[in-house]
Design an enzyme around this catalytic site. Sequence first.
Site, PDB file in Angstrom:
ATOM      1  N   ALA A   1      -8.604  76.860 -31.633  1.00 18.45           N
ATOM      2  CA  ALA A   1      -7.698  76.017 -30.854  1.00 18.45           C
ATOM      3  C   ALA A   1      -7.704  76.556 -29.431  1.00 18.45           C
ATOM      4  O   ALA A   1      -7.971  77.737 -29.204  1.00 18.45           O
ATOM      5  CB  ALA A   1      -6.296  76.084 -31.437  1.00 18.45           C
TER       6      ALA A   1
ATOM      7  N   GLU B   1      -6.297  84.630 -35.877  1.00 20.92           N
ATOM      8  CA  GLU B   1      -4.969  84.282 -35.347  1.00 20.92           C
ATOM      9  C   GLU B   1      -3.983  85.433 -35.355  1.00 20.92           C
ATOM     10  O   GLU B   1      -3.163  85.547 -34.446  1.00 20.92           O
ATOM     11  CB  GLU B   1      -4.376  83.095 -36.121  1.00 20.92           C
ATOM     12  CG  GLU B   1      -4.990  81.749 -35.763  1.00 20.92           C
ATOM     13  CD  GLU B   1      -6.226  81.396 -36.573  1.00 20.92           C
ATOM     14  OE1 GLU B   1      -6.803  82.307 -37.227  1.00 20.92           O
ATOM     15  OE2 GLU B   1      -6.620  80.222 -36.553  1.00 20.92           O
TER      16      GLU B   1
ATOM     17  N   GLU C   1     -11.668  76.483 -39.412  1.00 21.84           N
ATOM     18  CA  GLU C   1     -10.880  75.515 -40.202  1.00 21.84           C
ATOM     19  C   GLU C   1     -11.563  74.148 -40.212  1.00 21.84           C
ATOM     20  O   GLU C   1     -11.581  73.464 -41.233  1.00 21.84           O
ATOM     21  CB  GLU C   1      -9.458  75.440 -39.632  1.00 21.84           C
ATOM     22  CG  GLU C   1      -8.712  76.752 -39.857  1.00 21.84           C
ATOM     23  CD  GLU C   1      -7.341  76.805 -39.191  1.00 21.84           C
ATOM     24  OE1 GLU C   1      -7.271  76.683 -37.954  1.00 21.84           O
ATOM     25  OE2 GLU C   1      -6.334  76.953 -39.912  1.00 21.84           O
TER      26      GLU C   1
ATOM     27  N   GLY D   1      -9.375  77.602 -35.404  1.00 21.21           N
ATOM     28  CA  GLY D   1      -9.501  76.168 -35.674  1.00 21.21           C
ATOM     29  C   GLY D   1     -10.944  75.731 -35.900  1.00 21.21           C
ATOM     30  O   GLY D   1     -11.196  74.726 -36.570  1.00 21.21           O
TER      31      GLY D   1
HETATM   32  N1  CO8 Z   1      -9.245  78.819 -26.240  1.00 22.47           N
HETATM   33  C1  CO8 Z   1      -9.370  78.686 -24.914  1.00 22.47           C
HETATM   34  N2  CO8 Z   1     -10.406  79.188 -24.212  1.00 22.47           N
HETATM   35  C2  CO8 Z   1     -11.351  79.846 -24.900  1.00 22.47           C
HETATM   36  C3  CO8 Z   1     -11.269  80.037 -26.282  1.00 22.47           C
HETATM   37  C4  CO8 Z   1     -10.154  79.481 -26.965  1.00 22.47           C
HETATM   38  N3  CO8 Z   1     -10.008  79.588 -28.288  1.00 22.47           N
HETATM   39  N4  CO8 Z   1     -12.341  80.749 -26.694  1.00 22.47           N
HETATM   40  C5  CO8 Z   1     -13.068  80.984 -25.589  1.00 22.47           C
HETATM   41  N5  CO8 Z   1     -12.483  80.439 -24.502  1.00 22.47           N
HETATM   42  C6  CO8 Z   1     -12.940  80.450 -23.115  1.00 22.47           C
HETATM   43  C7  CO8 Z   1     -12.707  81.815 -22.452  1.00 22.47           C
HETATM   44  O1  CO8 Z   1     -11.357  81.920 -21.990  1.00 22.47           O
HETATM   45  C8  CO8 Z   1     -13.730  81.768 -21.359  1.00 22.47           C
HETATM   46  O2  CO8 Z   1     -13.227  80.949 -20.323  1.00 22.47           O
HETATM   47  P1  CO8 Z   1     -13.389  81.431 -18.774  1.00 22.47           P
HETATM   48  O3  CO8 Z   1     -14.888  81.489 -18.588  1.00 22.47           O
HETATM   49  O4  CO8 Z   1     -12.745  80.320 -18.017  1.00 22.47           O
HETATM   50  O5  CO8 Z   1     -12.732  82.778 -18.679  1.00 22.47           O
HETATM   51  C9  CO8 Z   1     -14.915  80.996 -21.977  1.00 22.47           C
HETATM   52  O6  CO8 Z   1     -14.342  80.250 -23.077  1.00 22.47           O
HETATM   53  C10 CO8 Z   1     -16.000  81.898 -22.534  1.00 22.47           C
HETATM   54  O7  CO8 Z   1     -15.384  82.813 -23.450  1.00 22.47           O
HETATM   55  P2  CO8 Z   1     -15.498  84.422 -23.292  1.00 22.47           P
HETATM   56  O8  CO8 Z   1     -15.748  84.786 -21.863  1.00 22.47           O
HETATM   57  O9  CO8 Z   1     -14.322  85.016 -23.987  1.00 22.47           O
HETATM   58  O10 CO8 Z   1     -16.839  84.654 -24.127  1.00 22.47           O
HETATM   59  P3  CO8 Z   1     -17.258  86.008 -24.889  1.00 22.47           P
HETATM   60  O11 CO8 Z   1     -18.686  85.832 -25.249  1.00 22.47           O
HETATM   61  O12 CO8 Z   1     -16.866  87.214 -24.097  1.00 22.47           O
HETATM   62  O13 CO8 Z   1     -16.364  86.025 -26.225  1.00 22.47           O
HETATM   63  C11 CO8 Z   1     -15.347  85.021 -28.173  1.00 22.47           C
HETATM   64  C12 CO8 Z   1     -16.549  85.010 -27.189  1.00 22.47           C
HETATM   65  C13 CO8 Z   1     -15.399  86.321 -29.018  1.00 22.47           C
HETATM   66  C14 CO8 Z   1     -15.493  83.827 -29.079  1.00 22.47           C
HETATM   67  C15 CO8 Z   1     -14.041  84.991 -27.361  1.00 22.47           C
HETATM   68  O14 CO8 Z   1     -14.122  83.885 -26.455  1.00 22.47           O
HETATM   69  C16 CO8 Z   1     -12.805  84.791 -28.191  1.00 22.47           C
HETATM   70  O15 CO8 Z   1     -12.338  85.744 -28.805  1.00 22.47           O
HETATM   71  N6  CO8 Z   1     -12.240  83.566 -28.222  1.00 22.47           N
HETATM   72  C17 CO8 Z   1     -10.995  83.288 -28.863  1.00 22.47           C
HETATM   73  C18 CO8 Z   1     -11.163  83.234 -30.363  1.00 22.47           C
HETATM   74  C19 CO8 Z   1      -9.834  82.986 -31.029  1.00 22.47           C
HETATM   75  O16 CO8 Z   1      -8.928  83.804 -30.999  1.00 22.47           O
HETATM   76  N7  CO8 Z   1      -9.718  81.809 -31.670  1.00 22.47           N
HETATM   77  C20 CO8 Z   1      -8.539  81.455 -32.404  1.00 22.47           C
HETATM   78  C21 CO8 Z   1      -7.591  80.668 -31.560  1.00 22.47           C
HETATM   79  S1  CO8 Z   1      -6.073  80.334 -32.375  1.00 22.47           S
HETATM   80  C22 CO8 Z   1      -6.401  79.065 -33.392  1.00 22.47           C
HETATM   81  O17 CO8 Z   1      -7.523  78.617 -33.484  1.00 22.47           O
HETATM   82  C23 CO8 Z   1      -5.231  78.520 -34.147  1.00 22.47           C
HETATM   83  C24 CO8 Z   1      -5.620  77.277 -34.942  1.00 22.47           C
HETATM   84  C25 CO8 Z   1      -4.411  76.595 -35.477  1.00 22.47           C
HETATM   85  C26 CO8 Z   1      -3.576  75.953 -34.375  1.00 22.47           C
HETATM   86  C27 CO8 Z   1      -2.459  75.207 -34.977  1.00 22.47           C
HETATM   87  C28 CO8 Z   1      -1.442  74.613 -34.053  1.00 22.47           C
HETATM   88  C29 CO8 Z   1      -1.715  74.445 -32.609  1.00 22.47           C
END
Ligand code: CO8
Length: 259
Positions: free
Chosen positions: A69, A137, A117, A114
């Site tokens: 998400a 999460e 999921e 997500g």
């Molecule tokens: N949301 C928003 N932006 C994201 C997300 C995300 N989930 N994942 C990556 N991005 C963005 C980064 O912020 C970055 O943006 P910017 O260049 O503007 O800074 C760009 O994408 C590239 O990402 P990274 O620079 O972080 O890339 P890396 O190669 O360093 O890392 C990862 C890759 C490991 C995938 C890392 O991006 C990461 O950890 N992402 C988040 C993963 C995460 O925690 N996902 C779970 C989110 S919570 C969720 O999914 C809940 C679901 C249920 C919701 C229910 C109700 C709303």
Amino acid sequence: MPQSYNTIIQETDDHGIATVTINRPQKLNALNRAVLDELYDVFKEIRKDEAVAAVIVTGAGEKAFVAGADIKELRELDGSSAQKISEKGQEVFQFIEDSRKPVVAAVNGYALGGGAELAMACHLRVAGANAAFGLPEVGLGLIPGYGGTQRLSHITGRARALDIILTARQVRAEEALEMGLVNRVTEEAPVEAARKLIRKILANGPVAIRHAIAAVYQSGGNKGFETEAELFAQLCETEDFREGTAAFLEKRKPNFEGK
Ligand code: CO8
């Protein structure tokens, strides 16, 4: 005439295989509200479209299927809006699972939160060698909210689901295969491997395919989804959630205080 979407690309080939590509590669295809809405619309169209026999779901770019998400949007949620969006995501993903046209996730790169999921709501999963699954999460002070607590437990069993959810660790393609989280791991492009798998499926009796999917998913109701959305919403009111999501956006480690 194909519909036009802002965050999704949909194409259908001559064999009736539709490919639905989540298209926000600069944000690793994170699911914001617009993506969720358009995903719902595209699957409603596909359900009606007699030219479509099966569906592939994938993410744009090499790096991610869907990295979860959209954490920036999550930050704006309070308990009540969080419950609504969790239930909305559950509804969209349930609609995908309820498809009687086979739906295969072609998982390229990260399928986190997500994204995992979404992949689990598809009937089958084909993973590229670089695929990484996870429900991270709890690292944000949250729990999965789009059905992950339920579907992961069904697919892998509770013990493995708890290992993955509580540690927030990433599961690579081979381990995912070993635990039944994916059906195939491929060295070729996951979309191409998914297409081959679907062509094998579509060589069989069309009515039998629909009924087989219906029979496999028949079950006696599940209050778990409701509980998941309620608890997800409660967590959106905590300081740990503010800290966990702020830490991600500020690119630092969270400092949780347990409140
Ligand atoms: N949301 C928003 N932006 C994201 C997300 C995300 N989930 N994942 C990556 N991005 C963005 C980064 O912020 C970055 O943006 P910017 O260049 O503007 O800074 C760009 O994408 C590239 O990402 P990274 O620079 O972080 O890339 P890396 O190669 O360093 O890392 C990862 C890759 C490991 C995938 C890392 O991006 C990461 O950890 N992402 C988040 C993963 C995460 O925690 N996902 C779970 C989110 S919570 C969720 O999914 C809940 C679901 C249920 C919701 C229910 C109700 C709303």
